[in-house]
Design a protein around this motif. Structure first.
Motif, PDB file in Angstrom:
ATOM      1  N   TYR A   1       0.834  -1.204   0.000  1.00 35.85           N
ATOM      2  CA  TYR A   1       0.000   0.000   0.000  1.00 35.85           C
ATOM      3  C   TYR A   1       0.867   1.251   0.000  1.00 35.85           C
ATOM      4  N   PRO A   2       0.410   2.302  -0.662  1.00 39.88           N
ATOM      5  CA  PRO A   2       1.165   3.554  -0.577  1.00 39.88           C
ATOM      6  C   PRO A   2       0.994   4.195   0.802  1.00 39.88           C
TER       7      PRO A   2
ATOM      8  N   TYR B   1       3.205  16.413  12.030  1.00 40.05           N
ATOM      9  CA  TYR B   1       3.413  15.495  10.909  1.00 40.05           C
ATOM     10  C   TYR B   1       2.564  14.252  11.116  1.00 40.05           C
ATOM     11  N   TYR B   2       1.863  13.874  10.047  1.00 43.30           N
ATOM     12  CA  TYR B   2       0.971  12.728  10.070  1.00 43.30           C
ATOM     13  C   TYR B   2       1.388  11.730   8.983  1.00 43.30           C
ATOM     14  N   CYS B   3       1.270  10.450   9.275  1.00 44.52           N
ATOM     15  CA  CYS B   3       1.371   9.468   8.207  1.00 44.52           C
ATOM     16  C   CYS B   3      -0.037   8.991   7.852  1.00 44.52           C
ATOM     17  N   ALA B   4      -0.178   8.581   6.607  1.00 52.83           N
ATOM     18  CA  ALA B   4      -1.475   8.167   6.095  1.00 52.83           C
ATOM     19  C   ALA B   4      -1.299   6.993   5.150  1.00 52.83           C
ATOM     20  N   LEU B   5      -2.326   6.176   5.061  1.00 52.67           N
ATOM     21  CA  LEU B   5      -2.289   4.968   4.233  1.00 52.67           C
ATOM     22  C   LEU B   5      -3.480   4.949   3.289  1.00 52.67           C
ATOM     23  N   ASP B   6      -3.199   4.585   2.038  1.00 48.84           N
ATOM     24  CA  ASP B   6      -4.239   4.370   1.030  1.00 48.84           C
ATOM     25  C   ASP B   6      -4.511   2.869   0.977  1.00 48.84           C
TER      26      ASP B   6
ATOM     27  N   SER C   1      -1.526   0.262  -5.074  1.00 47.56           N
ATOM     28  CA  SER C   1      -1.613   1.623  -5.608  1.00 47.56           C
ATOM     29  C   SER C   1      -0.241   2.271  -5.667  1.00 47.56           C
ATOM     30  N   VAL C   2      -0.113   3.235  -6.571  1.00 44.50           N
ATOM     31  CA  VAL C   2       1.092   4.061  -6.629  1.00 44.50           C
ATOM     32  C   VAL C   2       0.778   5.396  -5.992  1.00 44.50           C
ATOM     33  N   CYS C   3       1.832   6.154  -5.749  1.00 48.09           N
ATOM     34  CA  CYS C   3       1.653   7.442  -5.081  1.00 48.09           C
ATOM     35  C   CYS C   3       1.095   8.487  -6.036  1.00 48.09           C
ATOM     36  N   ASN C   4       0.083   9.163  -5.562  1.00 43.06           N
ATOM     37  CA  ASN C   4      -0.403  10.374  -6.199  1.00 43.06           C
ATOM     38  C   ASN C   4      -1.054  11.169  -5.073  1.00 43.06           C
ATOM     39  N   LEU C   5      -0.245  12.017  -4.426  1.00 47.99           N
ATOM     40  CA  LEU C   5      -0.686  12.641  -3.184  1.00 47.99           C
ATOM     41  C   LEU C   5      -2.056  13.290  -3.265  1.00 47.99           C
TER      42      LEU C   5
ATOM     43  N   ASN D   1      -4.831  10.026  -4.082  1.00 44.83           N
ATOM     44  CA  ASN D   1      -4.928   8.768  -3.368  1.00 44.83           C
ATOM     45  C   ASN D   1      -6.052   8.828  -2.331  1.00 44.83           C
ATOM     46  N   GLU D   2      -6.544   7.663  -1.972  1.00 41.49           N
ATOM     47  CA  GLU D   2      -7.592   7.573  -0.947  1.00 41.49           C
ATOM     48  C   GLU D   2      -6.931   7.428   0.420  1.00 41.49           C
ATOM     49  N   TRP D   3      -6.567   8.557   1.003  1.00 42.77           N
ATOM     50  CA  TRP D   3      -5.870   8.536   2.298  1.00 42.77           C
ATOM     51  C   TRP D   3      -6.907   8.355   3.402  1.00 42.77           C
TER      52      TRP D   3
END
Length: 126
Positions: free
Chosen positions: A32-33, A94-99, A104-108, A111-113
């Motif tokens: 997952y991205p 600062y937050y981390c998030a998962l799609d 999936s590839v990254c597309n900030l 993406n479905e964060w």
């Protein structure tokens, strides 16, 4: 149970370094991205960096390019953000998030964060 837990935030002087960690439970990070976002007081949330699933392609916002590095440890199911040459304008939560879309590839922006950590405070003094 899905959980994202950030750590590593601190107070640091300008020019210093920090490494943030995002420990993930419930998803295998390799597939997952994962992204890092930040939000400073009175400002909109900003996408900082992202690492794609599987091949691990990376993306950086122009504001951090050349100073920050995102990486992933599949064995520990953890994503890191190494931050060097920190500036006062890097001060933010600062937050981390998962799609959760598999492979999936990254597309900030698109993406479905859907999953987020609680955030970790980074403060850079002048």
């Amino acid at each position: 149970q899905l959980q994202l837990v950030e750590s590593g935030g601190d107070l640091v002087q300008s020019g210093g370094s920090l490494r943030l960690s995002c420990k993930i439970s419930g998803f295998t990070v390799h597939f997952y991205p994962i992204a890092w976002f930040r939000q400073a007081p009175g400002k909109e949330r900003e996408g900082v960096s992202c690492i794609s699933s599987t091949d691990g392609d990376t993306y950086y916002a122009d504001s951090v390019k050349g100073r920050f590095e995102i990486s992933r440890d599949d064995a520990l199911n953890t994503v890191y953000l190494q931050m060097n040459s920190l500036k006062p304008e890097d001060t933010a939560v600062y937050y981390c998030a998962l799609d959760p879309i598999l492979y999936s590839v990254c597309n900030l922006p698109s993406n479905e964060w859907n999953y987020w950590g609680q955030g970790t405070q980074v403060t850079v003094s002048a």
